[in-house]
Design an enzyme around this catalytic site. Sequence first.
Site, PDB file in Angstrom:
ATOM      1  N   SER A   2     -43.852  91.236  83.672  1.00  0.00           N
ATOM      2  CA  SER A   2     -44.309  92.235  82.567  1.00  0.00           C
ATOM      3  C   SER A   2     -45.562  92.926  83.092  1.00  0.00           C
ATOM      4  O   SER A   2     -46.288  92.365  83.709  1.00  0.00           O
ATOM      5  CB  SER A   2     -44.545  91.408  81.238  1.00  0.00           C
ATOM      6  OG  SER A   2     -45.422  90.364  81.473  1.00  0.00           O
ATOM      7  N   PHE A  45     -37.278  87.179  84.912  1.00  0.00           N
ATOM      8  CA  PHE A  45     -35.724  86.210  84.639  1.00  0.00           C
ATOM      9  C   PHE A  45     -34.744  87.031  84.579  1.00  0.00           C
ATOM     10  O   PHE A  45     -33.530  86.642  84.849  1.00  0.00           O
ATOM     11  CB  PHE A  45     -35.987  85.560  82.976  1.00  0.00           C
ATOM     12  CG  PHE A  45     -35.632  86.703  82.209  1.00  0.00           C
ATOM     13  CD1 PHE A  45     -34.408  87.100  81.641  1.00  0.00           C
ATOM     14  CD2 PHE A  45     -37.024  87.452  81.211  1.00  0.00           C
ATOM     15  CE1 PHE A  45     -34.077  88.113  80.578  1.00  0.00           C
ATOM     16  CE2 PHE A  45     -36.605  88.238  80.276  1.00  0.00           C
ATOM     17  CZ  PHE A  45     -35.205  88.624  80.211  1.00  0.00           C
ATOM     18  N   CYS A  63     -35.548  96.697  83.327  1.00  0.00           N
ATOM     19  CA  CYS A  63     -36.552  97.540  83.420  1.00  0.00           C
ATOM     20  C   CYS A  63     -36.072  98.979  83.459  1.00  0.00           C
ATOM     21  O   CYS A  63     -36.822  99.788  83.398  1.00  0.00           O
ATOM     22  CB  CYS A  63     -37.542  97.262  84.623  1.00  0.00           C
ATOM     23  SG  CYS A  63     -36.765  97.547  86.092  1.00  0.00           S
TER      24      CYS A  63
HETATM   25  P1  NAD Z   1     -42.945  87.570  82.873  1.00  0.00           P
HETATM   26  O1  NAD Z   1     -44.190  88.691  83.088  1.00  0.00           O
HETATM   27  O2  NAD Z   1     -43.002  86.634  81.428  1.00  0.00           O
HETATM   28  O3  NAD Z   1     -42.689  86.634  83.913  1.00  0.00           O
HETATM   29  C1  NAD Z   1     -42.507  87.129  85.294  1.00  0.00           C
HETATM   30  C2  NAD Z   1     -43.024  86.185  86.361  1.00  0.00           C
HETATM   31  O4  NAD Z   1     -44.552  85.820  86.063  1.00  0.00           O
HETATM   32  C3  NAD Z   1     -42.397  84.495  86.300  1.00  0.00           C
HETATM   33  O5  NAD Z   1     -42.295  84.151  87.615  1.00  0.00           O
HETATM   34  C4  NAD Z   1     -43.414  83.835  85.272  1.00  0.00           C
HETATM   35  O6  NAD Z   1     -43.643  82.681  85.800  1.00  0.00           O
HETATM   36  C5  NAD Z   1     -44.634  84.230  85.797  1.00  0.00           C
HETATM   37  N1  NAD Z   1     -45.987  84.542  84.764  1.00  0.00           N
HETATM   38  C6  NAD Z   1     -45.546  84.488  83.296  1.00  0.00           C
HETATM   39  N2  NAD Z   1     -46.774  84.753  82.775  1.00  0.00           N
HETATM   40  C7  NAD Z   1     -47.817  84.557  83.698  1.00  0.00           C
HETATM   41  C8  NAD Z   1     -49.044  84.497  83.475  1.00  0.00           C
HETATM   42  N3  NAD Z   1     -49.798  84.634  82.562  1.00  0.00           N
HETATM   43  N4  NAD Z   1     -49.916  84.415  84.796  1.00  0.00           N
HETATM   44  C9  NAD Z   1     -49.190  84.323  85.919  1.00  0.00           C
HETATM   45  N5  NAD Z   1     -47.884  84.432  86.104  1.00  0.00           N
HETATM   46  C10 NAD Z   1     -47.191  84.533  85.127  1.00  0.00           C
HETATM   47  O7  NAD Z   1     -41.712  88.614  82.801  1.00  0.00           O
HETATM   48  P2  NAD Z   1     -40.207  88.052  82.254  1.00  0.00           P
HETATM   49  O8  NAD Z   1     -40.031  88.060  80.875  1.00  0.00           O
HETATM   50  O9  NAD Z   1     -39.914  87.004  83.338  1.00  0.00           O
HETATM   51  O10 NAD Z   1     -39.585  89.454  82.841  1.00  0.00           O
HETATM   52  C11 NAD Z   1     -39.478  90.670  82.095  1.00  0.00           C
HETATM   53  C12 NAD Z   1     -40.548  91.634  82.277  1.00  0.00           C
HETATM   54  O11 NAD Z   1     -40.295  92.030  83.706  1.00  0.00           O
HETATM   55  C13 NAD Z   1     -40.199  93.024  81.510  1.00  0.00           C
HETATM   56  O12 NAD Z   1     -41.406  93.347  81.238  1.00  0.00           O
HETATM   57  C14 NAD Z   1     -39.639  93.959  82.529  1.00  0.00           C
HETATM   58  O13 NAD Z   1     -39.818  95.210  82.280  1.00  0.00           O
HETATM   59  C15 NAD Z   1     -40.210  93.650  83.897  1.00  0.00           C
HETATM   60  N6  NAD Z   1     -39.490  93.903  85.072  1.00  0.00           N
HETATM   61  C16 NAD Z   1     -39.791  94.920  85.718  1.00  0.00           C
HETATM   62  C17 NAD Z   1     -39.104  95.220  86.801  1.00  0.00           C
HETATM   63  C18 NAD Z   1     -39.348  96.677  87.660  1.00  0.00           C
HETATM   64  O14 NAD Z   1     -38.917  97.027  88.567  1.00  0.00           O
HETATM   65  N7  NAD Z   1     -40.653  97.439  87.224  1.00  0.00           N
HETATM   66  C19 NAD Z   1     -37.788  94.657  87.149  1.00  0.00           C
HETATM   67  C20 NAD Z   1     -37.373  93.443  86.361  1.00  0.00           C
HETATM   68  C21 NAD Z   1     -38.340  93.377  85.318  1.00  0.00           C
END
Ligand code: NAD
Length: 482
Positions: A227, A150, A282
């Site tokens: 995540s 997000f 992140c």
């Molecule tokens: P999230 O893991 O909740 O969701 C991310 C994506 O995964 C979404 O598209 C969602 O629909 C999907 N998703 C969620 N739960 C799922 C599941 N159980 N099975 C399959 N798909 C699923 O993450 P968020 O809250 O949207 O974003 C924040 C996270 O992303 C933080 O942990 C952050 O550190 C990470 N992030 C990392 C980077 C990087 O470059 N390392 C960059 C941006 C964000």
Amino acid sequence: MSRDMARNYIGGKWCDSAAERLDVRDPSTDEVIGQVPLSSSKEVEAAAQAASDAFEEWRETPPVVRIQYLFRLRELMEENYEDLARTIVLEEGKTLDEARGEMRRTIENIEVAAGTPSLMMGRNLEDVARGIDEEVVRQPMGVFACIAPFNFPAMVPWWFSPYALATGNTYVIKPSEQVPFSQQRIFELLHELDLPPGVINLVHGGREAVEALVEHPSIVGVSAVTSTPVARHIYAKASAQGKRAQCQAGAKNFIVVMPDADLGRAVPGLITSFFGCAGERCLAGSVLVAVGDVYEPLKERFTAAARDLTVGNPMDETVQMGPVISQQHRERVLAHIEAGLKEGARLILDGRAVSVEGCERGYFLGPTILDDVHPDMSIAKEEIFGPVPSLMRVGDLSEALDIIDRNPYGNAASIYTSSGAAAREFKYRVRCGNIGINVGVVAAMAFFPFGGTKESFFGDLHGQGQDAVDFFTEKKVVISRW
Ligand code: NAD
């Protein structure tokens, strides 16, 4: 601005989804700004099929022709810059300036990907044996997909997709269901390009759509930014099927301040790092590690600067910090603070009761600083993803390095110092993908690889630049004798 029903874009057409819908809310006001479909596996199947049908023709389109679409997309993004930035603010809650920065980084990736004809060139050697030549060529592989988080609703899919398209692959983007409208808006611009249908597709949705993308036989690789538990799952599932996967994951970033640091220059950088994007990036600082005598002056100056930040409606140009993404996430961050207090940390700045006039129902949380944090406390180990720095005091650099080393994440770490030897020691020993020396937000430019290590990254090739071109192509060696 698109604020009603998010639609899928499949095979060059806008498609209404029959799936269940979720409300999308403005985090500043809690108002419903539209709805997003949780697309079914059938809808994902249609997108993957459209991309697969488009692949043969697209791969045969010369790279110099493929990148013309990127040039035109870049121009359209520049023309619609402010509108795109405001769409990000509306659905994500970061400030206008932060959203403009996000759009700049989005465009920079398109610019770098426009150099793909050079980045994709092979190599050759004549006369590897008398009269025999040998060459390596790179070719696109098929359909790739992006699963996005997000917090950077416009940019993240464009760390990958411009390179995928320029190298001759076709693509499917699945944005986060919390922020569907920034990609929706970008796809409205893409629609004006008259790309061959199916070259790039948009499917909104949640978990079902992710599983369907990763399982689909036509999809040869995924770039996921999620995540850590989700990244680990996607990586395991994709790689078990022999697919390419690069999964960027969660983070817990430490920033070390040495006694010889210039605090006048360090503190503004620290403030941006810990509170920029309300801590929801992140690369955000999470633990501030004070070495030796710097602890007292650092605490005083950092806390005073944090207290001065203007929290409010992110559409207001004077506001420096907006809300977090959702009420649920706000509660999660509050629970981290509670856990820290129970474990013995001390609140030296409490932003929990912040209220914003005219936005009383928004998901705001003011800058909150916990002091006396020890490495074994949960707040020192777990990702918080909010404006809640933990302040920790250590005796020397070696102790700080050991703490960073023991943390499971490896996205970013920074040091503030005026000593070249300390900076060198830090750079050499810290196992993180992004290292800052007197820089608090280590955001790699588009022509550098971007990704972490340890539990912050699953895969090998990172996003952006040459790494992205390598990820989206396979190499063939040709040996010929005539
Ligand atoms: P999230 O893991 O909740 O969701 C991310 C994506 O995964 C979404 O598209 C969602 O629909 C999907 N998703 C969620 N739960 C799922 C599941 N159980 N099975 C399959 N798909 C699923 O993450 P968020 O809250 O949207 O974003 C924040 C996270 O992303 C933080 O942990 C952050 O550190 C990470 N992030 C990392 C980077 C990087 O470059 N390392 C960059 C941006 C964000």
